[in-house]
Scaffold this active site. Sequence first.
Site, PDB file in Angstrom:
ATOM      1  N   SER A   9     -10.259  14.029  -0.708  1.00 28.73           N
ATOM      2  CA  SER A   9      -9.605  13.611  -1.669  1.00 28.73           C
ATOM      3  C   SER A   9     -10.268  13.602  -3.110  1.00 28.73           C
ATOM      4  O   SER A   9     -11.679  13.432  -3.107  1.00 28.73           O
ATOM      5  CB  SER A   9      -9.356  11.962  -1.280  1.00 28.73           C
ATOM      6  OG  SER A   9      -8.787  11.187  -2.504  1.00 28.73           O
ATOM      7  N   TYR A  56     -13.059   3.203   2.137  1.00 31.06           N
ATOM      8  CA  TYR A  56     -12.170   4.259   2.118  1.00 31.06           C
ATOM      9  C   TYR A  56     -12.539   5.743   1.626  1.00 31.06           C
ATOM     10  O   TYR A  56     -12.884   6.687   2.182  1.00 31.06           O
ATOM     11  CB  TYR A  56     -10.676   4.276   1.866  1.00 31.06           C
ATOM     12  CG  TYR A  56     -10.074   5.441   1.666  1.00 31.06           C
ATOM     13  CD1 TYR A  56      -9.298   6.069   2.948  1.00 31.06           C
ATOM     14  CD2 TYR A  56      -9.688   6.119   0.462  1.00 31.06           C
ATOM     15  CE1 TYR A  56      -8.859   7.129   2.763  1.00 31.06           C
ATOM     16  CE2 TYR A  56      -9.110   6.953   0.395  1.00 31.06           C
ATOM     17  CZ  TYR A  56      -8.587   7.773   1.643  1.00 31.06           C
ATOM     18  OH  TYR A  56      -7.910   8.979   1.506  1.00 31.06           O
ATOM     19  N   LYS A  62     -14.524   9.702   3.070  1.00 31.46           N
ATOM     20  CA  LYS A  62     -14.220  10.852   2.495  1.00 31.46           C
ATOM     21  C   LYS A  62     -15.527  11.787   2.163  1.00 31.46           C
ATOM     22  O   LYS A  62     -15.866  12.908   2.228  1.00 31.46           O
ATOM     23  CB  LYS A  62     -13.290  11.161   1.403  1.00 31.46           C
ATOM     24  CG  LYS A  62     -12.047  10.413   1.555  1.00 31.46           C
ATOM     25  CD  LYS A  62     -11.298  11.374   2.912  1.00 31.46           C
ATOM     26  CE  LYS A  62      -9.916  10.758   3.121  1.00 31.46           C
ATOM     27  NZ  LYS A  62      -9.440  11.479   4.551  1.00 31.46           N
TER      28      LYS A  62
HETATM   29  P1  NAD Z   1      -0.602   9.074   7.031  1.00 30.16           P
HETATM   30  O1  NAD Z   1      -1.183   7.769   7.353  1.00 30.16           O
HETATM   31  O2  NAD Z   1       0.809   9.210   6.889  1.00 30.16           O
HETATM   32  O3  NAD Z   1      -1.024  10.274   8.148  1.00 30.16           O
HETATM   33  C1  NAD Z   1      -2.298   9.926   8.990  1.00 30.16           C
HETATM   34  C2  NAD Z   1      -2.028  10.210  10.408  1.00 30.16           C
HETATM   35  O4  NAD Z   1      -3.219  10.028  11.033  1.00 30.16           O
HETATM   36  C3  NAD Z   1      -0.860   9.088  10.954  1.00 30.16           C
HETATM   37  O5  NAD Z   1       0.377   9.450  11.677  1.00 30.16           O
HETATM   38  C4  NAD Z   1      -1.706   8.417  11.941  1.00 30.16           C
HETATM   39  O6  NAD Z   1      -0.912   7.706  12.890  1.00 30.16           O
HETATM   40  C5  NAD Z   1      -2.938   9.167  12.240  1.00 30.16           C
HETATM   41  N1  NAD Z   1      -4.168   8.930  12.671  1.00 30.16           N
HETATM   42  C6  NAD Z   1      -4.820   8.079  12.047  1.00 30.16           C
HETATM   43  N2  NAD Z   1      -6.035   7.644  12.821  1.00 30.16           N
HETATM   44  C7  NAD Z   1      -5.839   8.458  14.008  1.00 30.16           C
HETATM   45  C8  NAD Z   1      -6.524   8.331  15.349  1.00 30.16           C
HETATM   46  N3  NAD Z   1      -7.887   7.884  15.088  1.00 30.16           N
HETATM   47  N4  NAD Z   1      -6.095   9.445  16.122  1.00 30.16           N
HETATM   48  C9  NAD Z   1      -5.132  10.122  15.801  1.00 30.16           C
HETATM   49  N5  NAD Z   1      -4.178  10.034  14.744  1.00 30.16           N
HETATM   50  C10 NAD Z   1      -4.825   8.913  13.887  1.00 30.16           C
HETATM   51  O7  NAD Z   1      -1.498   9.638   5.743  1.00 30.16           O
HETATM   52  P2  NAD Z   1      -1.298  10.843   4.840  1.00 30.16           P
HETATM   53  O8  NAD Z   1      -0.821  10.515   3.516  1.00 30.16           O
HETATM   54  O9  NAD Z   1      -0.457  11.688   5.550  1.00 30.16           O
HETATM   55  O10 NAD Z   1      -2.834  11.254   4.678  1.00 30.16           O
HETATM   56  C11 NAD Z   1      -3.195  12.063   5.736  1.00 30.16           C
HETATM   57  C12 NAD Z   1      -4.644  12.166   5.255  1.00 30.16           C
HETATM   58  O11 NAD Z   1      -4.756  12.741   3.972  1.00 30.16           O
HETATM   59  C13 NAD Z   1      -5.603  11.179   5.261  1.00 30.16           C
HETATM   60  O12 NAD Z   1      -6.822  11.459   5.904  1.00 30.16           O
HETATM   61  C14 NAD Z   1      -5.676  10.580   3.928  1.00 30.16           C
HETATM   62  O13 NAD Z   1      -6.944  10.067   3.924  1.00 30.16           O
HETATM   63  C15 NAD Z   1      -5.612  11.809   3.345  1.00 30.16           C
HETATM   64  N6  NAD Z   1      -5.442  11.889   1.939  1.00 30.16           N
HETATM   65  C16 NAD Z   1      -4.291  11.210   1.574  1.00 30.16           C
HETATM   66  C17 NAD Z   1      -3.883  10.870   0.153  1.00 30.16           C
HETATM   67  C18 NAD Z   1      -2.612  10.450   0.063  1.00 30.16           C
HETATM   68  O14 NAD Z   1      -2.596   9.559  -1.467  1.00 30.16           O
HETATM   69  N7  NAD Z   1      -1.690  10.305   0.666  1.00 30.16           N
HETATM   70  C19 NAD Z   1      -4.843  11.346  -0.725  1.00 30.16           C
HETATM   71  C20 NAD Z   1      -5.875  11.983  -0.466  1.00 30.16           C
HETATM   72  C21 NAD Z   1      -6.254  12.302   0.856  1.00 30.16           C
HETATM   73  C1  WQD Z   2      -1.518   5.599  -9.257  1.00 34.63           C
HETATM   74  C2  WQD Z   2      -1.400   4.869 -10.375  1.00 34.63           C
HETATM   75  C3  WQD Z   2      -2.240   2.484 -10.598  1.00 34.63           C
HETATM   76  C4  WQD Z   2       1.014   1.173  -8.026  1.00 34.63           C
HETATM   77  C5  WQD Z   2      -5.014   6.032  -4.512  1.00 34.63           C
HETATM   78  C6  WQD Z   2      -6.268   6.265  -3.861  1.00 34.63           C
HETATM   79  C7  WQD Z   2      -6.769   7.520  -3.776  1.00 34.63           C
HETATM   80  C8  WQD Z   2      -5.599   8.514  -3.023  1.00 34.63           C
HETATM   81  C9  WQD Z   2      -4.313   8.264  -3.507  1.00 34.63           C
HETATM   82  C10 WQD Z   2      -6.303   9.212  -1.025  1.00 34.63           C
HETATM   83  C11 WQD Z   2      -2.505   4.027 -11.102  1.00 34.63           C
HETATM   84  C12 WQD Z   2      -0.716   2.731 -10.774  1.00 34.63           C
HETATM   85  C13 WQD Z   2       0.213   2.028  -8.928  1.00 34.63           C
HETATM   86  C14 WQD Z   2       1.756  -0.144  -8.654  1.00 34.63           C
HETATM   87  C15 WQD Z   2       0.845   0.792 -10.875  1.00 34.63           C
HETATM   88  N1  WQD Z   2      -5.752   8.340  -1.632  1.00 34.63           N
HETATM   89  N2  WQD Z   2       0.055   2.026 -10.237  1.00 34.63           N
HETATM   90  N3  WQD Z   2       1.680  -0.207 -10.080  1.00 34.63           N
HETATM   91  O1  WQD Z   2      -4.887   4.752  -7.445  1.00 34.63           O
HETATM   92  O2  WQD Z   2      -4.723   7.083  -8.211  1.00 34.63           O
HETATM   93  O3  WQD Z   2      -5.040   6.734  -5.545  1.00 34.63           O
HETATM   94  O4  WQD Z   2      -4.082   6.939  -3.906  1.00 34.63           O
HETATM   95  O5  WQD Z   2      -7.552   9.502  -1.094  1.00 34.63           O
HETATM   96  O6  WQD Z   2      -7.987   7.437  -2.921  1.00 34.63           O
HETATM   97  O7  WQD Z   2      -7.144   5.367  -4.526  1.00 34.63           O
HETATM   98  O8  WQD Z   2      -2.754   6.090  -6.491  1.00 34.63           O
HETATM   99  O9  WQD Z   2      -0.556   5.661  -6.470  1.00 34.63           O
HETATM  100  O10 WQD Z   2      -2.162   3.751  -6.106  1.00 34.63           O
HETATM  101  O11 WQD Z   2      -1.715   4.598  -8.366  1.00 34.63           O
HETATM  102  O12 WQD Z   2       0.620   0.668 -12.011  1.00 34.63           O
HETATM  103  O13 WQD Z   2       2.257  -0.970  -8.331  1.00 34.63           O
HETATM  104  O14 WQD Z   2      -0.467   4.007 -10.759  1.00 34.63           O
HETATM  105  O15 WQD Z   2      -2.763   1.652 -11.359  1.00 34.63           O
HETATM  106  O16 WQD Z   2      -2.888   4.087 -12.411  1.00 34.63           O
HETATM  107  P1  WQD Z   2      -4.601   5.981  -6.958  1.00 34.63           P
HETATM  108  P2  WQD Z   2      -1.898   4.874  -6.822  1.00 34.63           P
END
Ligand code: NAD
Ligand code: WQD
Length: 339
Positions: free
Chosen positions: A125, A150, A154
């Site tokens: 991330s 969290y 990463k």
């Molecule tokens: P999500 O929660 O929708 O998907 C994660 C999946 O992993 C879920 O289906 C959950 O049931 C499964 N899971 C969790 N722990 C598990 C375990 N111990 N064993 C087996 N399955 C397990 O999340 P997502 O948004 O699809 O994110 C996927 C990955 O990408 C995550 O690692 C998240 O941290 C990373 N990521 C997400 C974002 C975002 O904003 N969505 C941004 C950066 C990184």
């Molecule tokens: C985006 C912008 C908020 C909600 C988070 C995690 C990051 C990554 C993605 C996994 C910000 C603003 C949000 C609301 C708002 N996940 N906001 N009102 O914070 O960039 O990232 O998710 O790795 O680790 O920190 O994403 O969608 O929460 O926020 O004004 O109700 O929207 O302040 O500026 P963020 P977000």
Amino acid sequence: MSTILVTGGAGYIGSHTCIELIRAGYDPVIFDNFSNSKPAVLARLNRITKRNIPFVAGDIRVKEQLEAVFDAYSIDAVINFAGLKAVGESVQKPLEYYDNNVNGARVLLSVMKERKCFNFVFSSSATVYGEPDSVPLTENSPVKRANSPYGQTKVDIEFMAEELQKAVPDFSMILLRYFNPVGAHDSGLIGEDPRGIPNNLMPYLTQVAVGKLPHLNIFGNDYPTPDGTCIRDYIHVVDLARGHVAALEHCMNRSGVHIYNLGTGIGYSVLDMVKAFSKAIGRELPYRFAPRRPGDVVQCYADPSKARNELGWSAQKNLDEMAADSYNWQKNNPNGYDN
Ligand code: NAD
Ligand code: WQD
């Protein structure tokens, strides 16, 4: 063709990635414990892909369950999406986050090492960059101590993968740093389905749009940005999914540590998002300004040129498509997946 174990494949990004893997000729096997997803996604995926995607229920922290998957399938690579991802919850439950994410990745890597499966793709991330010293962020921008448990998982998993690669040089560690994934598959059949009130901007916007929430609270309008709201690099989840395929195609069986930013390179403010969303739904979306959210970085967007130059991948979908596809998913599934 290659068989790819997709841990966390029932989740938001994993489910979209399975579709793109199949389109590119790979055979995904989904492994998930449904801790943050629903079994209903599997039937939807099969409907979209016209395939019966193999699924194994299990937890990446349980070695025997992973070994059983490696016994049943000849796995060429693993994409590890399995992780807990709620920043606020991680502050309340740090041990659960270290156990699920870091310990889970450790067990998964140990089984991969044992079974000589050396291609590991990790969902990292942009959070690893912390509060950036400058934008756009390149892969060489400093990785900082994260400001949430969290985020630190990463950073720690990236380091663990790098250290293991030094010890076992056959490994290809593909660390993909996602910016802000939004949007949904254009079928409207799969999308993001958060539990409870969403923490993230796009699912909050979609729930306001369908009337489940009254208005958006914009966290801060006095930031040093052109309109005073924070800036992020929002990327359509289908583009992101395709980034995984491009990374696999380029890095599979190419030992080393391969780090890529997956973003569009364009920073949009929260107000830009509200405007795009209002356009997608054809009316003004209600919002109010609220205090800043603790821990928010002011601006964060990628320099995506490394992925473009080396993987031949770049994001194709614009903000209007991100908003329209997110809304389409929410409109068709106001309560997300039913089970
Ligand atoms: P999500 O929660 O929708 O998907 C994660 C999946 O992993 C879920 O289906 C959950 O049931 C499964 N899971 C969790 N722990 C598990 C375990 N111990 N064993 C087996 N399955 C397990 O999340 P997502 O948004 O699809 O994110 C996927 C990955 O990408 C995550 O690692 C998240 O941290 C990373 N990521 C997400 C974002 C975002 O904003 N969505 C941004 C950066 C990184
Ligand atoms: C985006 C912008 C908020 C909600 C988070 C995690 C990051 C990554 C993605 C996994 C910000 C603003 C949000 C609301 C708002 N996940 N906001 N009102 O914070 O960039 O990232 O998710 O790795 O680790 O920190 O994403 O969608 O929460 O926020 O004004 O109700 O929207 O302040 O500026 P963020 P977000």
